[in-house]
Design an enzyme around this catalytic site. Structure first.
Site, PDB file in Angstrom:
ATOM      1  N   ASP A  30     -27.357  91.669 -37.618  1.00  0.00           N
ATOM      2  CA  ASP A  30     -28.015  91.967 -36.351  1.00  0.00           C
ATOM      3  C   ASP A  30     -29.299  92.744 -36.621  1.00  0.00           C
ATOM      4  O   ASP A  30     -29.333  93.671 -37.435  1.00  0.00           O
ATOM      5  CB  ASP A  30     -27.068  92.781 -35.445  1.00  0.00           C
ATOM      6  CG  ASP A  30     -27.536  92.790 -34.003  1.00  0.00           C
ATOM      7  OD1 ASP A  30     -26.840  92.219 -33.156  1.00  0.00           O
ATOM      8  OD2 ASP A  30     -28.614  93.376 -33.730  1.00  0.00           O
ATOM      9  N   ASN A  86     -19.824  89.268 -25.653  1.00  0.00           N
ATOM     10  CA  ASN A  86     -20.217  89.641 -24.296  1.00  0.00           C
ATOM     11  C   ASN A  86     -20.492  88.399 -23.456  1.00  0.00           C
ATOM     12  O   ASN A  86     -21.103  87.438 -23.940  1.00  0.00           O
ATOM     13  CB  ASN A  86     -21.480  90.512 -24.336  1.00  0.00           C
ATOM     14  CG  ASN A  86     -21.254  91.826 -25.066  1.00  0.00           C
ATOM     15  OD1 ASN A  86     -20.206  92.454 -24.910  1.00  0.00           O
ATOM     16  ND2 ASN A  86     -22.220  92.236 -25.881  1.00  0.00           N
ATOM     17  N   GLN A  93     -24.650  90.948 -22.448  1.00  0.00           N
ATOM     18  CA  GLN A  93     -25.174  89.763 -23.148  1.00  0.00           C
ATOM     19  C   GLN A  93     -26.681  89.675 -22.943  1.00  0.00           C
ATOM     20  O   GLN A  93     -27.161  89.719 -21.802  1.00  0.00           O
ATOM     21  CB  GLN A  93     -24.500  88.479 -22.637  1.00  0.00           C
ATOM     22  CG  GLN A  93     -24.935  87.254 -23.437  1.00  0.00           C
ATOM     23  CD  GLN A  93     -24.231  85.966 -23.020  1.00  0.00           C
ATOM     24  OE1 GLN A  93     -23.473  85.939 -22.054  1.00  0.00           O
ATOM     25  NE2 GLN A  93     -24.499  84.895 -23.741  1.00  0.00           N
ATOM     26  N   HIS A  99     -22.042  84.437 -29.404  1.00  0.00           N
ATOM     27  CA  HIS A  99     -22.020  85.080 -30.723  1.00  0.00           C
ATOM     28  C   HIS A  99     -20.921  86.127 -30.734  1.00  0.00           C
ATOM     29  O   HIS A  99     -20.703  86.839 -29.750  1.00  0.00           O
ATOM     30  CB  HIS A  99     -23.369  85.720 -31.049  1.00  0.00           C
ATOM     31  CG  HIS A  99     -23.958  86.519 -29.932  1.00  0.00           C
ATOM     32  ND1 HIS A  99     -24.635  85.934 -28.876  1.00  0.00           N
ATOM     33  CD2 HIS A  99     -23.957  87.838 -29.682  1.00  0.00           C
ATOM     34  CE1 HIS A  99     -25.016  86.861 -28.033  1.00  0.00           C
ATOM     35  NE2 HIS A  99     -24.615  88.036 -28.496  1.00  0.00           N
ATOM     36  N   HIS A 101     -19.891  89.550 -32.254  1.00  0.00           N
ATOM     37  CA  HIS A 101     -20.387  90.731 -32.979  1.00  0.00           C
ATOM     38  C   HIS A 101     -19.283  91.183 -33.937  1.00  0.00           C
ATOM     39  O   HIS A 101     -18.129  91.376 -33.519  1.00  0.00           O
ATOM     40  CB  HIS A 101     -20.661  91.889 -32.011  1.00  0.00           C
ATOM     41  CG  HIS A 101     -21.804  91.675 -31.078  1.00  0.00           C
ATOM     42  ND1 HIS A 101     -23.065  92.172 -31.313  1.00  0.00           N
ATOM     43  CD2 HIS A 101     -21.878  91.034 -29.882  1.00  0.00           C
ATOM     44  CE1 HIS A 101     -23.861  91.859 -30.299  1.00  0.00           C
ATOM     45  NE2 HIS A 101     -23.164  91.169 -29.421  1.00  0.00           N
TER      46      HIS A 101
HETATM   47  P1  AMP Z   1     -25.773  90.468 -26.921  1.00  0.00           P
HETATM   48  O1  AMP Z   1     -26.531  91.628 -26.309  1.00  0.00           O
HETATM   49  O2  AMP Z   1     -24.288  90.585 -26.936  1.00  0.00           O
HETATM   50  O3  AMP Z   1     -26.254  89.142 -26.333  1.00  0.00           O
HETATM   51  O4  AMP Z   1     -26.180  90.456 -28.446  1.00  0.00           O
HETATM   52  C1  AMP Z   1     -27.401  89.921 -28.893  1.00  0.00           C
HETATM   53  C2  AMP Z   1     -27.680  90.556 -30.216  1.00  0.00           C
HETATM   54  O5  AMP Z   1     -28.639  89.773 -30.887  1.00  0.00           O
HETATM   55  C3  AMP Z   1     -28.223  91.981 -30.130  1.00  0.00           C
HETATM   56  O6  AMP Z   1     -27.336  92.870 -30.797  1.00  0.00           O
HETATM   57  C4  AMP Z   1     -29.581  91.873 -30.811  1.00  0.00           C
HETATM   58  O7  AMP Z   1     -29.883  93.021 -31.574  1.00  0.00           O
HETATM   59  C5  AMP Z   1     -29.409  90.639 -31.672  1.00  0.00           C
HETATM   60  N1  AMP Z   1     -30.618  89.920 -32.009  1.00  0.00           N
HETATM   61  C6  AMP Z   1     -31.592  89.506 -31.164  1.00  0.00           C
HETATM   62  N2  AMP Z   1     -32.534  88.828 -31.844  1.00  0.00           N
HETATM   63  C7  AMP Z   1     -32.133  88.812 -33.138  1.00  0.00           C
HETATM   64  C8  AMP Z   1     -32.685  88.265 -34.331  1.00  0.00           C
HETATM   65  N3  AMP Z   1     -33.849  87.584 -34.339  1.00  0.00           N
HETATM   66  N4  AMP Z   1     -32.016  88.449 -35.498  1.00  0.00           N
HETATM   67  C9  AMP Z   1     -30.859  89.126 -35.501  1.00  0.00           C
HETATM   68  N5  AMP Z   1     -30.279  89.656 -34.422  1.00  0.00           N
HETATM   69  C10 AMP Z   1     -30.917  89.506 -33.248  1.00  0.00           C
END
Ligand code: AMP
Length: 113
Positions: A30, A86, A93, A99, A101
């Site tokens: 992440d 989420n 989300q 995804h 986590h």
């Molecule tokens: P969510 O908020 O559950 O949708 O999680 C999305 C996650 O994606 C967050 O923890 C972000 O930090 C992560 N994220 C967004 N863009 C990237 C990226 N380019 N590479 C890695 N993680 C990312």
């Protein structure tokens, strides 16, 4: 349909620190870690939200949990980890490609915020 940010990681159009990949899934660190170990495990199939998972996706979604186990073995994690998915903005989300986590490396409180 325009690719979402995670589909661009799958296609390698965007860089990511990949820790695991197979035909069904890919896992990468992440970009904004919430724990010393914070990995996202995603399907290569586009499923925007958990609520859009169908019967046809059972193997794909179940596979994400199996990959979590493989990653824990690969990283030699012995002190536990948390798996979170989420659904929707109010649940946190922010990227609309499902995804899992994978969080570890510190004591995680419960209930989550
Ligand atoms: P969510 O908020 O559950 O949708 O999680 C999305 C996650 O994606 C967050 O923890 C972000 O930090 C992560 N994220 C967004 N863009 C990237 C990226 N380019 N590479 C890695 N993680 C990312």
């Amino acid at each position: 349909m325009e690719k979402n940010i995670f589909e661009k990681i799958i296609s390698k159009e965007l860089p990511a620190d990949i820790v695991y990949e197979d035909d069904i899934s890919i896992a990468f660190k992440d970009i904004n870690p919430q724990a010393p170990i914070h990995i996202l495990i995603i399907p290569k199939k586009r499923i925007e939200m958990p609520e859009q998972i169908t019967n046809d996706d059972e193997v794909v979604v179940g596979h994400l949990f199996y990959v979590a186990k493989l990653i824990a073995e690969k990283l030699n994690i012995k002190n536990g980890y948390r798996l979170v998915m989420n659904n929707g903005e109010s649940a946190g989300q922010s990227v609309f490609h499902i995804h899992l986590h994978f969080l570890s490396g510190r004591k995680l409180s419960w209930p989550p915020g």
